[in-house]
Structures are given as C-alpha cells and as structure tokens.
Design a protein around this motif. Structure first.
Motif, short mmCIF file in Angstrom:
data_model
loop_
_atom_site.label_atom_id
_atom_site.label_comp_id
_atom_site.label_asym_id
_atom_site.label_seq_id
_atom_site.Cartn_x
_atom_site.Cartn_y
_atom_site.Cartn_z
N GLU A 168 0.83 -1.20 0.00
CA GLU A 168 0.00 0.00 0.00
C GLU A 168 0.87 1.24 0.00
O GLU A 168 2.03 1.22 0.41
CB GLU A 168 -0.93 0.02 1.21
CG GLU A 168 -0.24 0.22 2.54
CD GLU A 168 -1.20 0.41 3.71
OE1 GLU A 168 -2.42 0.43 3.49
OE2 GLU A 168 -0.72 0.54 4.86
N THR A 171 4.74 -2.97 2.51
CA THR A 171 3.98 -4.20 2.37
C THR A 171 2.88 -4.23 3.42
O THR A 171 3.05 -3.74 4.54
CB THR A 171 4.88 -5.44 2.53
OG1 THR A 171 5.51 -5.40 3.82
CG2 THR A 171 5.94 -5.48 1.45
N THR A 214 -6.84 5.25 -9.16
CA THR A 214 -6.72 4.07 -8.32
C THR A 214 -7.71 4.22 -7.17
O THR A 214 -8.29 5.29 -6.98
CB THR A 214 -5.28 3.94 -7.78
OG1 THR A 214 -5.15 2.71 -7.06
CG2 THR A 214 -4.95 5.10 -6.84
N PRO A 227 -4.19 0.93 -2.26
CA PRO A 227 -3.53 -0.36 -2.52
C PRO A 227 -2.63 -0.26 -3.74
O PRO A 227 -2.91 0.48 -4.68
CB PRO A 227 -4.70 -1.32 -2.73
CG PRO A 227 -5.82 -0.45 -3.22
CD PRO A 227 -5.64 0.86 -2.51
N ALA A 228 -1.55 -1.04 -3.74
CA ALA A 228 -0.61 -1.01 -4.85
C ALA A 228 0.05 -2.37 -5.02
O ALA A 228 -0.06 -3.24 -4.15
CB ALA A 228 0.46 0.07 -4.62
N THR A 229 0.72 -2.54 -6.14
CA THR A 229 1.50 -3.75 -6.40
C THR A 229 2.90 -3.32 -6.82
O THR A 229 3.15 -2.14 -7.06
CB THR A 229 0.86 -4.59 -7.54
OG1 THR A 229 0.97 -3.85 -8.77
CG2 THR A 229 -0.60 -4.90 -7.25
N SER A 230 3.79 -4.29 -6.92
CA SER A 230 5.16 -3.97 -7.33
C SER A 230 5.21 -3.46 -8.77
O SER A 230 6.17 -2.80 -9.17
CB SER A 230 6.05 -5.20 -7.17
OG SER A 230 5.53 -6.30 -7.92
N GLU A 231 4.15 -3.76 -9.54
CA GLU A 231 4.11 -3.33 -10.94
C GLU A 231 3.54 -1.92 -11.12
O GLU A 231 3.93 -1.19 -12.03
CB GLU A 231 3.29 -4.30 -11.79
CG GLU A 231 3.94 -5.66 -12.03
CD GLU A 231 3.85 -6.58 -10.83
OE1 GLU A 231 2.89 -6.42 -10.04
OE2 GLU A 231 4.73 -7.44 -10.66
N ASN A 232 2.61 -1.52 -10.23
CA ASN A 232 1.93 -0.24 -10.48
C ASN A 232 2.13 0.81 -9.40
O ASN A 232 1.48 1.85 -9.43
CB ASN A 232 0.42 -0.49 -10.67
CG ASN A 232 -0.30 -0.77 -9.35
OD1 ASN A 232 0.34 -1.01 -8.32
ND2 ASN A 232 -1.62 -0.73 -9.37
N TYR A 233 3.03 0.56 -8.44
CA TYR A 233 3.12 1.51 -7.32
C TYR A 233 3.53 2.91 -7.76
O TYR A 233 3.16 3.90 -7.12
CB TYR A 233 4.08 0.97 -6.24
CG TYR A 233 5.54 1.09 -6.57
CD1 TYR A 233 6.25 2.26 -6.28
CD2 TYR A 233 6.24 0.04 -7.13
CE1 TYR A 233 7.60 2.39 -6.58
CE2 TYR A 233 7.59 0.15 -7.43
CZ TYR A 233 8.26 1.32 -7.15
OH TYR A 233 9.59 1.44 -7.44
#
Length: 219
Positions: A2, A88, A126, A162-168
């Motif tokens: 996040e 994380t 987002t 919320p986020a991911t390693s691809e879109n942070y």
C-alpha cells in the motif's frame, strides 16, 4: 502493498475538511468507530519481532474483525525521493475468536486504540481512502466506552491506496496529486514525519465554510 501518507488537523477545522472531501470525492462518507488492538510476538516465536493489528469497525451493523500485518517500507534511492511511503501490507477477515488465537500463539497485547471519525472511499486513477479520526486510548482493557483522546483537539488524517510492485509508481503519483488539493488545510507526509498544523488552515477553513465545498474530481 500500500501507499500511505499522514497528517494532522485541528478538530475545529475538521468540518471544513469534510466539506472539501465531499466536493472532491463526490461520495458519501462512512462513519468510523474502529477498535484497534496491537499485538506483538513473544521471544519464543523467533528472533524477528512481529506485529499484527486486529481491527473492528463498531459502526457496522454486524461488526467483524480484520487481521492486518504491516511489513517493511520500500527501500532504496527511489523510495527516498518520493513523498509517499510504500510498504507491504497483508490483511484478512477473521472470526471473533481471533484474539484468543493470537494469545495462544504467544502474542502479547502491546496497546489498543479507538479511532472515531469518518472515511471517504473513491476512485481516482486508483482506489483511494481518506480517513479522518480522533485517536483515543483505553483506560481499562477493551473499555471502548471509556476511551479518552490521546491528543485532544487534534485529529489524524490518513490517505491510503492499494498497490502492487508493478503499479506503485502510478499509485504514488495519484496519491501525491490528490494530496495537493488538501494542502491549504493540512500537510501530508510519510508516517512518522510530522510537520505539524499548517499556518494557512484557519483561513482555508473559513473560506470553505463560506463557499460550501470544492469541485468534484474526475476519475
């Protein structure tokens, strides 16, 4: 994972902040009365300490518990240069017996809080959540009805996504862009980096109270 930023605002300006958020988000607010229990692992569970938070919104018709584990923050030169904390975070729904389970696993109660306020959930590139709440401590174990403010006259504002390693990177940009709209009332920064109350808050609040809100943001 996040993305998160935090700030503080004087309680007397919270109504103006709500008007601004209502105009920006275009959604109804959610009332919050969140009981939060922080547990830490005992020495028998390994050399690395672990912390989990058990969270329950008492405003819900049928309150349910959520287990949340917040891990480490993203490190490196890139992380130092951005104004949003990327960390994380894992959470899961749990039964009402979850506290007993963690006690059995060797976790110990560290502290518990009651957060009272409201939140806005909306989409802007987002999914973003803005939470405004007073943080209260319990005078007796689990006595939510007897909670008293930790910092009277001050409320905590938190913006998360919320986020991911691809879109942070895109999520960080969306959060940073949104925070600029709140700048006259408060300054938002990485958790643990307090910049205090902004000097323009009183004038900005007075203007908002007379105007009745801001523009709704497009998604």
């Amino acid at each position: 994972m996040e993305c998160v930023v935090q700030g503080i605002i004087e309680t007397q300006h919270v109504e103006a902040l709500e008007i601004l958020l209502q105009g920006l988000c275009g959604v109804r607010r959610e009332n919050l009365r969140v009981h939060e229990i922080c547990l830490k692992s005992g020495p028998n569970l390994g050399a690395v300490a672990s912390e989990v938070r058990l969270i329950c919104n008492l405003e819900q018709t049928e309150p349910t518990w959520t287990v949340r584990h917040i891990g480490g923050a993203m490190r490196g030169a890139g992380a130092e240069q951005i104004s949003v904390l990327v960390r994380t975070m894992v959470e899961s729904k749990a039964s009402k017996n979850v506290l007993r389970l963690f006690y059995a696993l060797g976790y110990k109660l560290d502290h518990e809080l009651l957060r009272v306020g409201f939140a806005f959930h909306f989409q802007r590139g987002t999914q973003i959540t803005v939470t405004v709440s007073s943080v209260n401590k319990m005078l007796q174990l689990h006595a939510t009805d007897e909670a008293v403010p930790v910092t009277p006259g001050i409320q905590l504002v938190e913006v998360t996504a919320p986020a991911t390693s691809e879109n942070y990177t895109e999520v960080v940009a969306a959060v940073s862009s949104f925070c600029e709209y709140l700048a006259p009332l408060l300054h938002l920064s990485k958790p643990g980096i307090s910049t205090g109350v902004v000097p323009t808050a009183a004038a900005a609040a007075a203007s908002l109270m007379s105007d009745g809100g801001g523009e709704e943001l497009s998604s």
